[in-house]
Design a protein around this motif. Structure first.
Motif, mmCIF file in Angstrom:
data_model
loop_
_atom_site.group_PDB
_atom_site.id
_atom_site.type_symbol
_atom_site.label_atom_id
_atom_site.label_comp_id
_atom_site.label_asym_id
_atom_site.label_seq_id
_atom_site.Cartn_x
_atom_site.Cartn_y
_atom_site.Cartn_z
ATOM 1 N N GLN A 1 0.838 -1.200 0.000
ATOM 2 C CA GLN A 1 0.000 0.000 0.000
ATOM 3 C C GLN A 1 0.874 1.251 0.000
ATOM 4 N N GLN A 2 1.980 1.224 0.717
ATOM 5 C CA GLN A 2 2.861 2.391 0.755
ATOM 6 C C GLN A 2 3.522 2.631 -0.592
ATOM 7 N N GLN A 3 3.938 1.568 -1.280
ATOM 8 C CA GLN A 3 4.525 1.727 -2.614
ATOM 9 C C GLN A 3 3.515 2.330 -3.590
ATOM 10 N N ALA B 1 0.929 4.196 -2.768
ATOM 11 C CA ALA B 1 0.731 5.579 -2.327
ATOM 12 C C ALA B 1 1.841 6.477 -2.856
ATOM 13 N N ASP B 2 3.072 6.026 -2.739
ATOM 14 C CA ASP B 2 4.213 6.816 -3.213
ATOM 15 C C ASP B 2 4.159 7.025 -4.727
ATOM 16 N N GLN B 3 3.823 5.981 -5.464
ATOM 17 C CA GLN B 3 3.786 6.088 -6.929
ATOM 18 C C GLN B 3 2.655 6.974 -7.423
ATOM 19 N N GLY C 1 1.025 9.351 -5.505
ATOM 20 C CA GLY C 1 0.904 10.608 -4.769
ATOM 21 C C GLY C 1 -0.295 10.633 -3.836
ATOM 22 N N SER D 1 -2.037 9.115 0.076
ATOM 23 C CA SER D 1 -1.645 8.625 1.398
ATOM 24 C C SER D 1 -1.880 7.121 1.450
ATOM 25 N N GLN D 2 -1.165 6.446 2.339
ATOM 26 C CA GLN D 2 -1.368 5.012 2.505
ATOM 27 C C GLN D 2 -2.782 4.746 2.986
#
Length: 87
Positions: A47-49, A51-53, A55, A57-58
């Motif tokens: 989920q964090q990856q 979110a980062d890709q 833009g 939030s997780q």
């Protein structure tokens, strides 16, 4: 129905259909849910990856995945081998 929820029951012919934009979500929102779900379930990103890709939030990714499941965009299937009894 035999008690299965959001899954195809092997004992009846009903296959739940996904609920799309007419059920309260914009086309862009449905597209984002599907994109996030594919990244998570098909590409095995965290989920964090995701979110980062994208833009986001997780927490938003988590909510999108939950909603995708509730709307039938994501479905789970458990296949029990013949002769195996779970009860």
């Amino acid at each position: 129905m035999c008690g299965f929820s959001a899954l195809r029951c092997p004992y009846d012919n009903h296959v739940p259909q996904p609920s799309y934009p007419d059920a309260g979500a914009s086309t862009a929102h449905v597209r984002l849910m599907a994109r996030v779900a594919r990244m998570y379930y098909e590409r095995d990103l965290t989920q964090q990856q995701i979110a980062d890709q994208l833009g986001l939030s997780q927490a938003r990714v988590s909510r999108l995945l939950k909603e995708a499941g509730e709307r039938g965009i994501v479905r789970s299937v458990v296949v029990v081998p013949d002769g195996v009894h779970t009860d």
